[in-house]
Design an enzyme around this catalytic site. Structure first.
Site, PDB file in Angstrom:
ATOM      1  N   GLY A 154      -1.323   2.003   2.239  1.00  0.00           N
ATOM      2  CA  GLY A 154      -0.689   2.458   3.469  1.00  0.00           C
ATOM      3  C   GLY A 154       0.515   3.331   3.174  1.00  0.00           C
ATOM      4  N   CYS A 155       0.938   4.077   4.182  1.00  0.00           N
ATOM      5  CA  CYS A 155       2.061   5.008   3.989  1.00  0.00           C
ATOM      6  C   CYS A 155       3.365   4.268   3.742  1.00  0.00           C
ATOM      7  CB  CYS A 155       2.178   5.941   5.189  1.00  0.00           C
ATOM      8  SG  CYS A 155       2.226   5.122   6.803  1.00  0.00           S
ATOM      9  N   PHE A 156       3.666   3.259   4.568  1.00  0.00           N
ATOM     10  CA  PHE A 156       4.857   2.441   4.325  1.00  0.00           C
ATOM     11  C   PHE A 156       4.773   1.775   2.955  1.00  0.00           C
ATOM     12  CE2 PHE A 156       5.387   1.969   9.110  1.00  0.00           C
ATOM     13  CZ  PHE A 156       6.636   2.574   9.155  1.00  0.00           C
ATOM     14  N   GLY A 325       1.822   9.597   1.303  1.00  0.00           N
ATOM     15  CA  GLY A 325       1.573   8.346   2.009  1.00  0.00           C
ATOM     16  C   GLY A 325       0.175   8.218   2.573  1.00  0.00           C
TER      17      GLY A 325
END
Length: 353
Positions: A154-156, A325
């Site tokens: 995931g980007c986070f 991301g």
């Protein structure tokens, strides 16, 4: 004789991530995009959705079964909701020879109970979870190289994991880690919603899904594996008034002996040979420095020693949520999967400002 390019397909090609993958593949010297698949805009040109690709390709969106889409390509990207990928990806792996890069959260954890708890549903193919390699390239490069399928982070998670990886690898993380990360509206996808409506989003900051965001378990799992012990992580995401980019700030406790010099050495040791992760000198990581690129910036500051004898360290990470991301990291993983130069089609420095 001219060497044949490897072939790629993108399933779920009308989203922001799909558009970024298409853009990167159109300039890739060793891979040819042969198919863009979607359930909407069928038979329309790719540029009907992704305006920046006007005149760059004759491809049109095709509506077809994902297994059919993967039948004659070397690699297929999936930009689908996690509940769809969880069903589709196993069929593609079973019925085709294509390698798979899945951008959803369907296979980012090794544990079916963890998936059910954080995603709110039972995984339809729990047996496949351990075999899909988690695609944080800088950590799992060799495992990715020999894999059939990759679960793109995931980007986070990518931002937070990169920021904390040097501390985890050195076994320094003690107690829980608290993280706050701000993200741009493109992370919510191409379909508009009240939370991404520009008149509100452009003048607003707000937290959402505090301590319940589904990327939390992949962060904890990845950092725990790197540390060789359980790492507890608490995460609060924040909706920010920008279209793309993530800035993460993490608060960690480490042994008293870990000072600024030790931190700098640790980041240099872990990322010194990496193409896409850098620690800027004389400033902290920032979104504008990485916007539009596959680069991530990371760094840390040593704080005071607290009453319990642990030093507080503040770690920072910044990246473009759609590139490093998401789609850029997916192409980076594809390059590794296909035994290509990892930097191909990702070398550009993005835009400033």
């Amino acid at each position: 004789m001219k060497e044949r390019k490897l072939r790629a397909a993108v399933v779920g090609a009308t989203g922001y991530g799909g558009g970024e993958i298409i853009r990167r593949l159109l300039v890739h010297p060793a891979v040819e995009l042969t198919r863009a698949v979607s359930i909407d805009h069928v038979d329309e040109p790719v540029s009907a959705v992704h305006y920046n690709l006007e005149g760059r390709t004759d491809l049109r969106f095709e509506g077809m079964d994902p297994v059919q889409a993967a039948s004659d390509v070397d690699v297929v990207f999936f930009g689908l909701p996690h509940e769809v990928s969880a069903t589709v990806v196993p069929s593609v792996l079973e019925q085709s020879e294509a390698k798979v890069v899945d951008l959803s959260g369907a296979f980012r954890t090794d544990d079916a109970e963890t998936y059910a708890r954080w995603y709110g549903q039972t995984h339809p193919h729990p047996d496949l979870l351990p075999s899909m390699v988690y695609g944080l390239t800088e950590l799992n490069r060799e495992r990715i190289r020999g894999a059939r399928g990759v679960a793109n982070p995931g980007c986070f998670a990518t931002c937070v994991e990169l920021a904390l990886l040097p501390l985890a690898k050195n076994g320094w993380l003690q107690g829980s880690v608290e993280v706050v990360a701000m993200t741009g509206s493109s992370g919510s996808g191409i379909r508009p919603s009240a939370g991404t409506h520009h008149p509100v989003r452009s003048v607003n900051l707000k937290s959402y899904r505090p301590l319940t965001h589904p990327q939390t378990p992949e962060m904890a799992e990845t950092l725990s594996a790197a540390a060789g012990k359980t790492v507890e992580l608490r995460f609060v995401p924040v909706s920010a008034p920008l279209s793309r980019g993530i800035l993460a700030t993490a608060f960690a406790r480490v042994p008293e002996a870990v000072d600024g010099v030790a931190l700098a050495d640790a980041y240099r040791e872990v990322f010194g040979g990496e193409s896409f992760v850098r620690s800027p000198e004389g400033r902290f990581p920032e979104v504008a420095a990485v916007a539009g690129s596959n680069y991530a910036e990371v760094g840390a500051v040593a704080g005071p020693v607290e009453a319990d004898g642990k030093r507080l360290v503040t770690c920072f990470g910044a990246l473009d949520n759609l590139v490093k991301g998401g789609a850029g990291q997916a192409v980076q993983n594809m390059n590794v999967l296909l035994d290509l130069d990892e930097q191909l089609s990702l070398e550009d420095a993005g835009s400033w400002p």
